[in-house]
Scaffold this motif. Sequence first.
Motif, PDB file in Angstrom:
ATOM      1  N   ASN A  72       0.823  -1.063   0.062  1.00  0.00           N
ATOM      2  CA  ASN A  72       0.090  -0.122   0.172  1.00  0.00           C
ATOM      3  C   ASN A  72       0.811   1.183  -0.028  1.00  0.00           C
ATOM      4  O   ASN A  72       0.301   2.177   0.670  1.00  0.00           O
ATOM      5  N   VAL A  73       2.020   1.239  -0.758  1.00  0.00           N
ATOM      6  CA  VAL A  73       2.646   2.282  -0.932  1.00  0.00           C
ATOM      7  C   VAL A  73       2.964   2.706  -2.452  1.00  0.00           C
ATOM      8  O   VAL A  73       2.180   1.974  -3.296  1.00  0.00           O
ATOM      9  N   VAL A  74       3.785   3.705  -2.769  1.00  0.00           N
ATOM     10  CA  VAL A  74       3.797   3.923  -4.368  1.00  0.00           C
ATOM     11  C   VAL A  74       5.245   3.675  -4.623  1.00  0.00           C
ATOM     12  O   VAL A  74       6.239   3.781  -4.056  1.00  0.00           O
ATOM     13  N   PRO A 117       7.643   4.024 -18.848  1.00  0.00           N
ATOM     14  CA  PRO A 117       7.505   4.109 -17.324  1.00  0.00           C
ATOM     15  C   PRO A 117       6.137   3.808 -16.629  1.00  0.00           C
ATOM     16  O   PRO A 117       5.393   3.871 -17.415  1.00  0.00           O
ATOM     17  N   ALA A 118       6.167   3.282 -15.373  1.00  0.00           N
ATOM     18  CA  ALA A 118       4.997   2.644 -14.807  1.00  0.00           C
ATOM     19  C   ALA A 118       5.011   2.952 -13.259  1.00  0.00           C
ATOM     20  O   ALA A 118       5.971   2.716 -12.697  1.00  0.00           O
ATOM     21  N   LEU A 119       4.105   3.602 -12.780  1.00  0.00           N
ATOM     22  CA  LEU A 119       3.626   3.577 -11.274  1.00  0.00           C
ATOM     23  C   LEU A 119       2.649   2.742 -10.868  1.00  0.00           C
ATOM     24  O   LEU A 119       1.641   2.616 -11.235  1.00  0.00           O
ATOM     25  N   SER A 120       2.922   2.084  -9.707  1.00  0.00           N
ATOM     26  CA  SER A 120       2.144   1.479  -8.734  1.00  0.00           C
ATOM     27  C   SER A 120       1.629   2.568  -7.704  1.00  0.00           C
ATOM     28  O   SER A 120       2.327   3.021  -6.922  1.00  0.00           O
ATOM     29  N   VAL A 121       0.217   2.514  -7.784  1.00  0.00           N
ATOM     30  CA  VAL A 121      -0.421   3.419  -6.775  1.00  0.00           C
ATOM     31  C   VAL A 121      -1.399   2.530  -6.071  1.00  0.00           C
ATOM     32  O   VAL A 121      -2.209   1.841  -6.531  1.00  0.00           O
TER      33      VAL A 121
END
Length: 490
Positions: A190-192, A427-431
């Motif tokens: 549960n972080v980014v 680029p890919a962000l996990s949120v």
Amino acid sequence: MTADELCFLTAREMADLVRTGQVSAVELVRAHLDRIDAVNPAVNAIVTLVPEQALADAARADEARSAGRPLGPLHGIPVAHKDTHRTAGIRTTYGSRIFADHVPDDDELVVTRIRAAGAITIGKTNVPEFAAGSHTYNEVFGLTRNPYALDRSAGGSSGGAAAALACGMQPLADGNDMGGSLRNPASFCNVVGLRPTAGRVPQYPSVLPWSSLTVPGPMARSVDDLALLLSVIAGPDPRCPISLADDPRTLDGPLEVDLHGVRVAWAPDLGGAVALDPAVADVLARQVGVLEGLGCVVVEDHPDLSGADEVFRTLRAWQFQLAYGELLDAHRDLVKPSLAANIEAGRELRAEDVARAEGMRGELWERMHAFFAGYDVLVAAVSPVPPFDARLEYPCLPAAGDGGAAGGAGYLDWMRLAYWISATGCPALSVPAGFSGDGLPVGMQIVGPPGADRRVLEIGHMFETSTGHGRRRPPVVDATAAAVAGGESR
């Protein structure tokens, strides 16, 4: 403000308090050391701790502020570095018994930049052996547990970093990502976490300086803090031939934007990469309304990712045999079987196999470029499963489901949603996207065209601000606070 409250401030808030003298760097570091002492035994996220060095560095940071010397953007902020990143004078094991007592003479570039920005090194975070696999355990330090459910995996390979962030043991973390090592643990804890465009954060040293498969990147508890750290570790370096020349300061700054008209391609399973667990599918389905409520135009669509599996597996095996082949020959009894199999797979490759993979990767790049002509971002799951049983090395996926999504019981199969994106260079962000019915975190992956790191961060920031999922603290934090309060009352 209590010490626990201090540990859950944003990194920007911490830096402002230190810069204005409202909190000393020593106080900030001591608060985090106390939190590590209280919570880390339950999760095993930070595996090497240097409290005396950290407090001495913090005292020097306070002296610098008092003397009016220029202060970096991370001045006084405590950070534990990933145990695959070399740290001068501090044990760096790579999660391997071969290097159990290894102490480097110099810092890796990403560590150098973080420390130059004023951060205080407090220790190292746990990793799987040589960062191989997305479940953090090794025979040097053992298992890192998920702070939302101690019997579940924290992900990997930056699992120690993600768990430490979630528990308030550090506000920022460095890591790297080949097949999801920044994104999977962010989703599980549960972080980014951001896998930047290749070259955005230069890697040095590297056995393959021209390769873009593995990239360093940032993790944090919020997208805004992640952008701050990214602006510190990004920027060109002549020793990294693929490093981008862009000014890293453009990555930071206010992320509030109007998302009306932003075109989102919605593909939770990337068009059949893998079958989603119903718990993950249910959480993600609810996010379509969130994106539309922010003004986005959401369309069910996905790029043609054919060949991504072969590209990634081939180039990964080739890289592993180059990096670790000699170590396997010298210490086969000290290398975990799954890693040894990766190395041996690399040795079996022929020149035409690598050439074919590189050619397919070029075709994949062209198809992604064409796809993003019609969309601003692609949104998918990060992992097809919620945090899995920590006793397993990896989860076995169900058989192919409706729509032809692939299953699989192999070491890498469950990581396809992350590593197919790695193969594209995007680029890919996990949120954080929410929680399963039994309280396990689920992440959402926001993918942009190469170079669009800032745009990905803006969309991620607006999403997290509207949902607030990332503000939910793990049970282990509340349980520890209750135990401390009970002890004080007695």
